[in-house]
Design a protein around this motif. Structure first.
Motif, PDB file in Angstrom:
ATOM      1  N   GLY A  72       0.592  -1.079   0.146  1.00 35.61           N
ATOM      2  CA  GLY A  72      -0.002  -0.189  -0.170  1.00 35.61           C
ATOM      3  C   GLY A  72       0.760   1.787  -0.112  1.00 35.61           C
ATOM      4  N   ASP A  73       2.270   1.233   0.077  1.00 36.58           N
ATOM      5  CA  ASP A  73       3.177   2.477   0.046  1.00 36.58           C
ATOM      6  C   ASP A  73       2.436   3.282   0.661  1.00 36.58           C
ATOM      7  N   LEU A  74       2.967   2.528   1.716  1.00 38.94           N
ATOM      8  CA  LEU A  74       2.585   3.006   3.422  1.00 38.94           C
ATOM      9  C   LEU A  74       3.424   4.122   4.138  1.00 38.94           C
ATOM     10  N   GLU A  75       5.385   4.068   3.135  1.00 34.23           N
ATOM     11  CA  GLU A  75       5.841   4.836   3.315  1.00 34.23           C
ATOM     12  C   GLU A  75       6.326   5.982   2.782  1.00 34.23           C
ATOM     13  N   GLU A  76       5.284   6.093   1.373  1.00 31.97           N
ATOM     14  CA  GLU A  76       5.719   7.670   0.770  1.00 31.97           C
ATOM     15  C   GLU A  76       3.654   8.159   0.670  1.00 31.97           C
ATOM     16  N   GLN A  77       2.317   7.795   1.715  1.00 36.02           N
ATOM     17  CA  GLN A  77       2.143   8.028   2.204  1.00 36.02           C
ATOM     18  C   GLN A  77       2.340   8.644   4.066  1.00 36.02           C
ATOM     19  N   SER A  78       3.150   8.046   4.640  1.00 34.47           N
ATOM     20  CA  SER A  78       3.277   8.735   5.939  1.00 34.47           C
ATOM     21  C   SER A  78       4.514   9.942   5.600  1.00 34.47           C
ATOM     22  N   ARG A  79       4.971   9.954   4.892  1.00 32.19           N
ATOM     23  CA  ARG A  79       6.289  10.564   4.327  1.00 32.19           C
ATOM     24  C   ARG A  79       5.391  12.003   3.285  1.00 32.19           C
ATOM     25  N   GLN A  80       3.958  12.074   2.490  1.00 33.98           N
ATOM     26  CA  GLN A  80       3.612  12.828   2.132  1.00 33.98           C
ATOM     27  C   GLN A  80       3.131  13.949   3.558  1.00 33.98           C
ATOM     28  N   LYS A  81       2.389  12.910   4.499  1.00 36.62           N
ATOM     29  CA  LYS A  81       1.287  13.578   5.632  1.00 36.62           C
ATOM     30  C   LYS A  81       2.326  14.444   6.466  1.00 36.62           C
ATOM     31  N   MET A  82       4.061  13.720   6.191  1.00 32.56           N
ATOM     32  CA  MET A  82       4.363  14.888   7.013  1.00 32.56           C
ATOM     33  C   MET A  82       4.998  16.196   6.482  1.00 32.56           C
ATOM     34  N   MET A  83       5.471  15.615   5.176  1.00 35.93           N
ATOM     35  CA  MET A  83       5.444  17.186   4.198  1.00 35.93           C
ATOM     36  C   MET A  83       4.198  17.914   4.482  1.00 35.93           C
ATOM     37  N   LYS A  84       3.015  17.258   4.535  1.00 41.82           N
ATOM     38  CA  LYS A  84       2.137  18.783   4.014  1.00 41.82           C
ATOM     39  C   LYS A  84       1.894  19.135   6.144  1.00 41.82           C
ATOM     40  N   VAL A  85       1.679  18.677   6.831  1.00 41.81           N
ATOM     41  CA  VAL A  85       1.884  18.938   8.533  1.00 41.81           C
ATOM     42  C   VAL A  85       3.324  19.441   9.246  1.00 41.81           C
ATOM     43  N   ALA A  86       4.331  19.142   8.909  1.00 43.50           N
ATOM     44  CA  ALA A  86       5.790  19.580   9.370  1.00 43.50           C
ATOM     45  C   ALA A  86       6.290  19.554   7.906  1.00 43.50           C
ATOM     46  N   PRO A  87       6.317  21.076   7.165  1.00 40.28           N
ATOM     47  CA  PRO A  87       6.665  21.110   5.785  1.00 40.28           C
ATOM     48  C   PRO A  87       8.813  21.518   6.171  1.00 40.28           C
ATOM     49  N   HIS A  88       8.364  22.320   7.628  1.00 43.57           N
ATOM     50  CA  HIS A  88       9.790  22.944   7.946  1.00 43.57           C
ATOM     51  C   HIS A  88      10.596  21.539   8.528  1.00 43.57           C
ATOM     52  N   ARG A  89      10.405  20.289   7.877  1.00 47.92           N
ATOM     53  CA  ARG A  89      11.230  18.993   8.325  1.00 47.92           C
ATOM     54  C   ARG A  89      11.966  18.528   7.116  1.00 47.92           C
ATOM     55  N   THR A  90      13.125  17.983   7.164  1.00 49.08           N
ATOM     56  CA  THR A  90      13.606  17.689   5.678  1.00 49.08           C
ATOM     57  C   THR A  90      13.213  15.788   5.745  1.00 49.08           C
ATOM     58  N   THR A  91      12.665  15.614   4.567  1.00 48.32           N
ATOM     59  CA  THR A  91      12.078  13.833   4.635  1.00 48.32           C
ATOM     60  C   THR A  91      13.395  13.749   3.382  1.00 48.32           C
ATOM     61  N   GLN A  92      12.988  11.857   2.981  1.00 50.75           N
ATOM     62  CA  GLN A  92      14.154  11.404   2.152  1.00 50.75           C
ATOM     63  C   GLN A  92      13.401  10.038   1.796  1.00 50.75           C
ATOM     64  N   ASN A  93      13.676   9.677   0.759  1.00 54.07           N
ATOM     65  CA  ASN A  93      13.522   8.021   0.439  1.00 54.07           C
ATOM     66  C   ASN A  93      14.676   6.977   0.424  1.00 54.07           C
ATOM     67  N   LEU A  94      15.119   5.885   0.665  1.00 52.56           N
ATOM     68  CA  LEU A  94      15.795   5.006   0.741  1.00 52.56           C
ATOM     69  C   LEU A  94      16.887   5.367   0.001  1.00 52.56           C
ATOM     70  N   PHE A  95      16.494   6.260  -1.338  1.00 52.26           N
ATOM     71  CA  PHE A  95      16.852   5.775  -2.412  1.00 52.26           C
ATOM     72  C   PHE A  95      18.150   7.286  -2.296  1.00 52.26           C
ATOM     73  N   ASP A  96      17.108   8.357  -1.936  1.00 58.28           N
ATOM     74  CA  ASP A  96      18.048   9.657  -1.139  1.00 58.28           C
ATOM     75  C   ASP A  96      19.454   9.378  -0.251  1.00 58.28           C
TER      76      ASP A  96
END
Length: 739
Positions: A72-96
């Motif tokens: 269910g692509d949960l890691e991307e959903q969780s990352r998108q939620k963090m970018m939305k509610v805490a946009p000041h925080r740095t997020t990345q995925n495994l390849f980053d």
């Protein structure tokens, strides 16, 4: 709501964040924190709140690693939620992370399957080493790690543990809706009632509302889908009454298949078509791993078009659709378990508030499943750990001949098996050639005879989701046999029965028909059931028949002039192996006699070993004539096995518990069994005598010392002469006299 934190959180969410901060900053607390967070409690928001506060107020020189299941692509959903509610925080995925490493104050969202799935090419070995290099690089720079493990129950493997261990995290936070308290970890539970009080999830759930006791059902799918659609229409009509002009909430019914067999899906599609719901008119969508037909982008939005979604069992984590109000769980066999966790998919409120209307504030489950379990609990929730140990060099050269089944050896033929079963049943129940009398005798001994398949359906109203697993209120159900519809059930029951006698499904079905079904050769026939009665008899009495057949196979294997020559192989003790370990062991001591390095009394407590195993390992440790002791595995080609025959001359593999090398070079092979307690036999293995005789023969052939060891009054006794189940028999001698 309160605003003591950066984010706007509900009281219970803020309390959870504060608790996590307390536990991660208190040096007396354990490294791992387990959080039980009910579905719908805003688990992701709570974790984002914790990350934000920790980096702000505790230690900014920290990298957060957020591990999610692959479905269910949960890691991307969780990352998108963090970018939305805490946009000041740095997020990345495994390849980053592979490119940039793990910067301070970053949160890296990683899909488990990218790093653990066998054969997955997303990260090749060289790149996986690169991941480990990046972790080592961060450690060298003085970086701290905190690892968040989201829905960890779905990825608890040695490979996953290896990755977690590499992070050497300051804290590990495991979060799941089905977590269980364990004394090895800190534990915090968010009360489901607090989540209900805030209006985030339904006040309660109905299970099988509208089903009546002893109801006769013609077709499972039709019956449940009719109930579900009536409920869906009622909810939709009520929304129209209470919602303001222009606002639409279209309730969704989830239809869940355990495996998604094509014929089951097609039957449901035909039923939905007859009700006016099709893929073509946009009212039905399907989400199987191999088929996402007509799955609209806005499926989870409150006003989306589809009102039925066909889905597999797998879609149980990381998918939120607050308009889903009804779950229909269908069966494709008879023994499937209902995963309580999936109820979370229908507990959310579409506007995160209650309407003070039970029709809208409750959700509904319809199912004929009879077994319920609370979730896919990980080994982290069990009382023991699994640890890897390495073999001592002195044991690496040891070999022993092991045996495999000879696939060309058939054992008894169908006719002989039929005769054995027939004779055993006649003897046990005093059956005769009078089929009507036999019918009464078997019914009097608990067999269900008739042309209806009997079942039961759980019913009730439940506030807490996990209460469903403990519920005991069932209604009876009756279904008239339909040979077309119930053919799969008959096959499933026959499959279950065949496990007891080791013949093919087709042969077992033939034997059952010869014994119980009208027609054919009247010899060896106990009942003369018509077709519908025969189907119902096998399905209703599946467990009884399986146990009956199992007892028959446990009789002595008769030598009928047919000699079995098992296949041979060479057994080496595995150079590394996994053992269950009890972390709560008291006064842990190393067992120097064990074949593996660092093997301690923690691997031989009552949590992970039987009494006779514990006593035997202690006994060996107390002796000074033992060179080493090896604990054999229970199943698998890497372990030591010998072949034995049951009463039907079917081959089975037997894995003796211990191999012991004495200092004088003699080799002993030992099998431990349940002994006696308060005069009662504790042995639970019906094949004990067949194994004993096969073992005796093998030891004689190879010049080995051997014995069956059992416990009585906390002392061990051994027998390697003639089998006797009664430990008062003279063949059972104190172990010190023989071994």
């Amino acid at each position: 709501m309160v605003t003591g934190l950066t984010l706007n959180l509900f009281d219970f969410q803020e309390k959870a964040v504060m608790q996590l901060l307390d536990l991660t900053t208190d040096s007396r607390c354990k490294q791992t924190i387990v959080v039980k967070s009910p579905t719908g409690s805003g688990k992701t928001i709570i974790l984002i709140g914790f990350v934000d506060e920790y980096l702000n107020k505790v230690n900014s020189n920290t990298a957060i690693v957020w591990l999610c299941p692959g479905k269910g692509d949960l890691e991307e959903q969780s990352r998108q939620k963090m970018m939305k509610v805490a946009p000041h925080r740095t997020t990345q995925n495994l390849f980053d992370a592979l490119r940039n490493g793990f910067p301070s104050e970053s949160t890296t969202f990683i899909n488990w399957e990218l790093v653990t799935k066998k054969g997955n090419t997303a990260i090749k070995d060289s790149e996986r080493k690169n991941l480990y290099d990046r972790i080592a690089e961060a450690h060298r720079s003085g970086m701290d790690f905190i690892v968040i493990i989201d829905e960890e129950h779905s990825n608890n493997t040695a490979k996953a543990k290896d990755i977690i261990d590499h992070f050497s995290a300051k804290n590990i936070i495991r979060v799941s809706a089905t977590a269980v308290e364990n004394k090895r970890y800190e534990f915090y539970e968010i009360d489901e009632l607090d989540v209900i009080d805030e209006g985030l999830i339904t006040k309660a759930l109905y299970v099988n509302e509208g089903i009546e006791d002893n109801v006769e059902i013609t077709d499972d799918y039709e019956y449940l889908l009719d109930l579900a659609d009536a409920k869906r229409k009622a909810i939709a009509a009520r929304y129209q009454e209470v919602l303001p002009e222009g606002k639409v909430i279209r309730p969704l019914a989830l239809i869940q298949f355990p495996n998604g067999q094509p014929e089951t899906i097609r039957a449901v599609e035909r039923k939905l078509e007859s009700m006016g719901y099709t893929y073509d008119n946009g009212m039905v969508s399907i989400w199987m791993s191999e088929d996402k037909r007509d799955l609209p982008e806005n499926l989870t939005e409150n006003d989306a078009q589809p009102v039925f979604l066909l889905m597999k069992q797998a879609i149980s984590t990381g998918w939120d659709c607050p308009r889903a109000k009804i779950l229909v769980k269908l069966r494709e066999g008879m023994s499937e378990q209902f995963e309580i966790q999936t109820i979370g998919r229908i507990r959310r409120m579409p506007e995160a508030k209650h309407y003070d209307d039970d029709l809208l504030d409750f959700c509904s489950v319809y199912t004929f499943d009879e077994k319920y379990k609370a979730g896919l609990l990980a080994t982290m929730d069990k009382a023991y750990e699994t640890r890897r140990l390495f073999l001592k060099p002195k044991c690496k050269t040891f070999t022993l001949e092991k045996e495999y089944r000879d696939l060309d050896f058939d054992g008894l033929g169908e006719r002989e098996v039929l005769n054995r079963i027939y004779d055993a049943l006649v003897e046990k129940y005093h059956l005769t050639s009078d089929k009507q009398r036999n019918r009464m005798i078997l019914a009097g001994n608990g067999y269900v005879i008739g042309d209806e398949i009997l079942g039961q359906a759980l019913h009730g109203v439940f506030v807490r989701t996990d209460m469903v697993a403990e519920a005991t209120s069932y209604y009876g159900t009756r279904k008239r046999v339909d040979t077309h519809k119930h053919g799969m059930q008959l096959l499933h029951s026959t499959d279950a029965i065949k496990t007891a006698i080791g013949l093919s499904t087709g042969k077992v079905k033939t034997i059952l028909e010869r014994l119980f079904r009208k027609g054919g050769n009247p010899k060896k026939k106990l009942l003369a059931l018509n077709t519908a009665e025969f189907y119902a008899f096998v399905i209703n009495n599946e467990h009884l028949l399986r146990d009956e057949f199992r007892k028959i196979t446990s009789g002595m294997s008769q030598q009928l002039g047919l000699t079995l020559e098992p296949k041979k192989g060479v057994f080496h003790i595995p150079e590394q192996d996994f053992f269950k370990y009890d972390p709560g062991v008291k006064e842990e001591i190393e067992y120097l006699s064990n074949a593996y390095q660092e093997y301690t009394s923690g691997y031989a407590t009552s949590l992970v070993r039987s009494i006779s195993e514990q006593l035997f390992e202690q006994y060996c440790e107390s002796r000074d004539d033992i060179e080493w002791v090896y604990k054999n595995g229970d199943t698998g080609q890497q372990y030591f096995s010998i072949v034995y025959l049951d009463a039907l001359r079917h081959q089975w593999l037997f894995y003796a518990d211990y191999i012991v090398m004495k200092k004088d070079g003699t080799v002993w092979v030992i099998e431990t069994k349940g002994g006696e307690s308060k005069g009662k036999d504790k042995n639970i293995d019906p094949q004990i005598e067949n194994k004993f005789n096969a073992f005796k023969s093998y030891a004689a052939k190879h010049g080995l010392h051997w014995g069956f060891v059992r416990d009585k009054d906390n002392r061990l006794y051994i027998n390697n002469t003639e089998f006797a189940i009664d430990m008062a028999d003279d063949h059972w001698k104190p172990i010190s006299l023989v071994f």
